[in-house]
Write a protein that holds these residues in place. Structure first.
Motif, PDB file in Angstrom:
ATOM      1  N   GLN A 131      13.555  29.850  69.546  1.00  0.00           N
ATOM      2  CA  GLN A 131      12.842  28.625  69.914  1.00  0.00           C
ATOM      3  C   GLN A 131      11.315  28.568  69.749  1.00  0.00           C
ATOM      4  OE1 GLN A 131      11.659  26.076  73.768  1.00  0.00           O
ATOM      5  NE2 GLN A 131      13.546  27.077  74.173  1.00  0.00           N
ATOM      6  N   THR A 132      10.658  29.598  70.006  1.00  0.00           N
ATOM      7  CA  THR A 132       9.297  29.594  69.620  1.00  0.00           C
ATOM      8  C   THR A 132       8.995  29.445  67.895  1.00  0.00           C
ATOM      9  OG1 THR A 132       8.838  30.926  71.522  1.00  0.00           O
ATOM     10  CG2 THR A 132       6.989  30.860  69.802  1.00  0.00           C
ATOM     11  N   LEU A 133       9.849  30.135  67.451  1.00  0.00           N
ATOM     12  CA  LEU A 133       9.796  30.223  65.765  1.00  0.00           C
ATOM     13  C   LEU A 133      10.136  28.660  65.258  1.00  0.00           C
ATOM     14  CD1 LEU A 133       9.491  32.259  63.696  1.00  0.00           C
ATOM     15  CD2 LEU A 133      12.028  32.470  63.559  1.00  0.00           C
ATOM     16  N   SER A 134      10.979  28.125  65.921  1.00  0.00           N
ATOM     17  CA  SER A 134      11.294  26.767  65.294  1.00  0.00           C
ATOM     18  C   SER A 134      10.134  25.735  65.688  1.00  0.00           C
ATOM     19  CB  SER A 134      12.539  26.272  66.155  1.00  0.00           C
ATOM     20  OG  SER A 134      12.107  25.781  67.556  1.00  0.00           O
ATOM     21  N   LYS A 135       9.236  25.915  66.470  1.00  0.00           N
ATOM     22  CA  LYS A 135       7.979  25.340  66.720  1.00  0.00           C
ATOM     23  C   LYS A 135       6.786  25.611  65.715  1.00  0.00           C
ATOM     24  CE  LYS A 135       9.495  23.935  71.289  1.00  0.00           C
ATOM     25  NZ  LYS A 135       9.425  24.642  72.655  1.00  0.00           N
ATOM     26  N   ARG A 136       6.725  27.104  65.796  1.00  0.00           N
ATOM     27  CA  ARG A 136       5.935  27.950  65.082  1.00  0.00           C
ATOM     28  C   ARG A 136       6.150  28.926  64.133  1.00  0.00           C
ATOM     29  NH1 ARG A 136       2.648  30.574  69.764  1.00  0.00           N
ATOM     30  NH2 ARG A 136       1.576  31.189  67.932  1.00  0.00           N
ATOM     31  N   PRO A 137       6.515  28.499  62.949  1.00  0.00           N
ATOM     32  CA  PRO A 137       7.352  29.421  62.048  1.00  0.00           C
ATOM     33  C   PRO A 137       6.172  30.493  61.418  1.00  0.00           C
ATOM     34  CG  PRO A 137       7.333  26.991  61.296  1.00  0.00           C
ATOM     35  CD  PRO A 137       6.524  26.894  62.374  1.00  0.00           C
ATOM     36  N   ASP A 138       5.038  30.242  61.931  1.00  0.00           N
ATOM     37  CA  ASP A 138       4.102  31.574  61.266  1.00  0.00           C
ATOM     38  C   ASP A 138       4.202  32.632  62.145  1.00  0.00           C
ATOM     39  OD1 ASP A 138       3.270  29.680  63.190  1.00  0.00           O
ATOM     40  OD2 ASP A 138       0.891  29.949  62.280  1.00  0.00           O
ATOM     41  N   ILE A 139       4.720  32.697  63.335  1.00  0.00           N
ATOM     42  CA  ILE A 139       4.522  33.663  64.401  1.00  0.00           C
ATOM     43  C   ILE A 139       5.071  35.008  63.919  1.00  0.00           C
ATOM     44  CG2 ILE A 139       4.407  32.373  66.626  1.00  0.00           C
ATOM     45  CD1 ILE A 139       7.611  33.119  66.823  1.00  0.00           C
ATOM     46  N   PRO A 140       4.539  36.471  64.408  1.00  0.00           N
ATOM     47  CA  PRO A 140       4.935  37.476  63.689  1.00  0.00           C
ATOM     48  C   PRO A 140       6.653  37.561  63.963  1.00  0.00           C
ATOM     49  CG  PRO A 140       2.928  37.883  65.003  1.00  0.00           C
ATOM     50  CD  PRO A 140       3.396  36.324  65.334  1.00  0.00           C
ATOM     51  N   THR A 141       6.995  38.618  63.568  1.00  0.00           N
ATOM     52  CA  THR A 141       8.386  38.896  63.566  1.00  0.00           C
ATOM     53  C   THR A 141       8.832  39.427  64.933  1.00  0.00           C
ATOM     54  OG1 THR A 141       8.091  41.322  63.257  1.00  0.00           O
ATOM     55  CG2 THR A 141       8.658  39.864  61.298  1.00  0.00           C
ATOM     56  N   PHE A 142      10.092  39.200  65.178  1.00  0.00           N
ATOM     57  CA  PHE A 142      10.384  39.561  66.648  1.00  0.00           C
ATOM     58  C   PHE A 142      10.099  41.258  66.830  1.00  0.00           C
ATOM     59  CE2 PHE A 142      13.758  41.351  69.592  1.00  0.00           C
ATOM     60  CZ  PHE A 142      13.768  40.527  70.535  1.00  0.00           C
ATOM     61  N   GLU A 143      10.545  41.871  65.884  1.00  0.00           N
ATOM     62  CA  GLU A 143      10.523  43.225  65.800  1.00  0.00           C
ATOM     63  C   GLU A 143       8.964  43.782  66.188  1.00  0.00           C
ATOM     64  OE1 GLU A 143      12.176  41.637  63.556  1.00  0.00           O
ATOM     65  OE2 GLU A 143      13.974  42.542  63.042  1.00  0.00           O
ATOM     66  N   SER A 144       7.928  42.934  65.685  1.00  0.00           N
ATOM     67  CA  SER A 144       6.656  43.623  65.666  1.00  0.00           C
ATOM     68  C   SER A 144       6.169  42.903  67.233  1.00  0.00           C
ATOM     69  CB  SER A 144       5.918  43.068  64.739  1.00  0.00           C
ATOM     70  OG  SER A 144       5.769  41.461  64.704  1.00  0.00           O
ATOM     71  N   LEU A 145       6.592  41.916  67.744  1.00  0.00           N
ATOM     72  CA  LEU A 145       6.297  41.557  68.988  1.00  0.00           C
ATOM     73  C   LEU A 145       6.875  42.344  70.137  1.00  0.00           C
ATOM     74  CD1 LEU A 145       6.470  37.569  68.440  1.00  0.00           C
ATOM     75  CD2 LEU A 145       4.441  38.972  68.958  1.00  0.00           C
TER      76      LEU A 145
ATOM     77  N   ARG B  53      20.941  27.254  68.227  1.00  0.00           N
ATOM     78  CA  ARG B  53      20.070  27.480  67.223  1.00  0.00           C
ATOM     79  C   ARG B  53      20.751  28.954  66.459  1.00  0.00           C
ATOM     80  NH1 ARG B  53      15.711  26.160  70.437  1.00  0.00           N
ATOM     81  NH2 ARG B  53      14.695  24.238  69.959  1.00  0.00           N
ATOM     82  N   THR B  54      20.724  29.135  65.090  1.00  0.00           N
ATOM     83  CA  THR B  54      20.914  30.142  64.520  1.00  0.00           C
ATOM     84  C   THR B  54      19.864  31.194  65.063  1.00  0.00           C
ATOM     85  OG1 THR B  54      22.245  29.237  62.899  1.00  0.00           O
ATOM     86  CG2 THR B  54      21.987  31.411  62.588  1.00  0.00           C
ATOM     87  N   HIS B  55      20.389  32.464  65.333  1.00  0.00           N
ATOM     88  CA  HIS B  55      19.198  33.380  65.897  1.00  0.00           C
ATOM     89  C   HIS B  55      18.870  34.457  64.577  1.00  0.00           C
ATOM     90  CE1 HIS B  55      20.392  33.639  70.419  1.00  0.00           C
ATOM     91  NE2 HIS B  55      19.942  32.181  69.964  1.00  0.00           N
ATOM     92  N   PRO B  56      17.674  34.874  64.305  1.00  0.00           N
ATOM     93  CA  PRO B  56      17.374  35.394  63.205  1.00  0.00           C
ATOM     94  C   PRO B  56      18.040  37.036  63.544  1.00  0.00           C
ATOM     95  CG  PRO B  56      15.369  35.358  64.511  1.00  0.00           C
ATOM     96  CD  PRO B  56      16.594  34.560  65.240  1.00  0.00           C
ATOM     97  N   GLU B  57      18.305  37.487  62.175  1.00  0.00           N
ATOM     98  CA  GLU B  57      18.925  38.981  62.380  1.00  0.00           C
ATOM     99  C   GLU B  57      18.031  39.864  62.803  1.00  0.00           C
ATOM    100  OE1 GLU B  57      22.314  41.491  60.447  1.00  0.00           O
ATOM    101  OE2 GLU B  57      22.135  39.308  60.802  1.00  0.00           O
ATOM    102  N   ILE B  58      18.161  40.551  63.852  1.00  0.00           N
ATOM    103  CA  ILE B  58      17.049  41.468  64.248  1.00  0.00           C
ATOM    104  C   ILE B  58      17.573  43.185  63.875  1.00  0.00           C
ATOM    105  CG2 ILE B  58      15.965  42.419  66.365  1.00  0.00           C
ATOM    106  CD1 ILE B  58      15.429  39.213  65.663  1.00  0.00           C
ATOM    107  N   ASP B  59      16.585  43.747  63.445  1.00  0.00           N
ATOM    108  CA  ASP B  59      16.845  45.220  63.250  1.00  0.00           C
ATOM    109  C   ASP B  59      17.638  45.860  64.097  1.00  0.00           C
ATOM    110  OD1 ASP B  59      16.205  48.162  63.189  1.00  0.00           O
ATOM    111  OD2 ASP B  59      14.522  47.818  61.915  1.00  0.00           O
ATOM    112  N   ARG B  60      18.601  46.361  63.817  1.00  0.00           N
ATOM    113  CA  ARG B  60      19.659  47.112  64.939  1.00  0.00           C
ATOM    114  C   ARG B  60      18.969  48.191  65.686  1.00  0.00           C
ATOM    115  NH1 ARG B  60      25.181  48.113  61.789  1.00  0.00           N
ATOM    116  NH2 ARG B  60      25.633  49.641  63.483  1.00  0.00           N
ATOM    117  N   GLU B  61      18.160  48.886  65.176  1.00  0.00           N
ATOM    118  CA  GLU B  61      17.466  50.098  65.963  1.00  0.00           C
ATOM    119  C   GLU B  61      16.588  49.265  67.104  1.00  0.00           C
ATOM    120  OE1 GLU B  61      16.176  53.504  67.518  1.00  0.00           O
ATOM    121  OE2 GLU B  61      18.032  53.050  66.332  1.00  0.00           O
TER     122      GLU B  61
END
Ligand SMILES: Nc1ncnc2c1ncn2[C@@H]1O[C@H](COP(=O)(O)OS(=O)(=O)O)[C@@H](OP(=O)(O)O)[C@H]1O
Length: 203
Positions: free
Chosen positions: A53-67, A168-176
């Motif tokens: 949801q945040t990404l849909s409003k602010r496409p420039d945020i860091p990746t889920f993995e890094s947060l 919304r389609t969720h991004p693919e997140i690193d399995r680890e």
């Protein structure tokens, strides 16, 4: 709050109540008899949905993995990130239980709200002391959307489906990363099942 007349139930919904420290005391001060309904879902999927949801409003945020991590090498999870912190349901519930008995709380499964909406709403109606009016016949499953729709919305002859911002389609997140998050939430989930007497089956 409007005055509630005999035969009426006043309802109010705000997603952030459950995780707001001041909310239990304030609601209890208003009325100790308030019944509380919380919709919960697998906290890992919840975190990814929140991020989406945040990404849909602010496409420039860091990746889920890094947060997710304070330190990715050690695997230390950043519990100050709200997407992670909100899913520690047992911790939030502890605060509510200082002000309300568990019998005044109902935890609705977000997963079952999709797979068995009538069943889950049956629990809600029972909890509120209402006759079971809403049943299976009020829903149909919209395959394109992946959600159930209400056959007829109040005062309308048209069906009511969830809006564009749901599903919304969720991004693919690193399995680890997903594995580490599951490991992180497991003890909190188990504690939550114990506290509520309900196994939500997230593990
Ligand atoms: N009725 C119902 N049943 C099941 N699931 C539902 C329902 N309403 C909302 N959702 C899902 O909850 C996620 C967040 O929804 P929100 O309502 O907070 O979305 S939004 O903030 O308005 O965009 C979002 O999850 P994802 O779509 O998986 O990201 C919604 O689809």
């Amino acid at each position: 709050m409007p005055r509630t007349l005999d035969g009426q139930i006043t309802m109010e919904k705000t997603p952030s109540y459950f995780v707001t420290r001041e909310a239990p005391a304030r609601i209890s001060a208003m009325s100790k008899d308030t019944k509380l309904i919380v919709v919960v879902r697998d906290p890992v999927t919840r975190a990814i949905s929140d991020y989406t949801q945040t990404l849909s409003k602010r496409p420039d945020i860091p990746t889920f993995e890094s947060l997710t991590f304070k330190n990715r090498t050690t695997g230390l999870i950043d519990t100050s990130w709200s997407a992670i912190q909100i899913g520690i349901y047992a911790k939030h519930l502890e605060h509510w239980l200082r002000h309300f008995p568990i019998r005044q709380m109902l935890f609705v499964s977000g997963e079952r709200l999709i797979s068995d909406p009538a069943g889950e709403l049956g629990r809600v109606q029972d909890f509120l002391g209402l006759k079971r009016i809403i049943t299976d016949k009020h829903f149909y499953f919209n395959k394109t959307k992946g959600f159930p729709c209400l056959k007829k919305a109040e005062g309308s002859s048209r069906p009511h489906c969830l809006g564009k911002t749901k599903g919304r389609t969720h991004p693919e997140i690193d399995r680890e990363v997903v594995r580490r998050l599951r490991e992180f939430y497991r003890p909190f989930n188990l504690k939550f099942y114990q506290m509520t007497g309900h196994d939500f089956g997230w593990d």
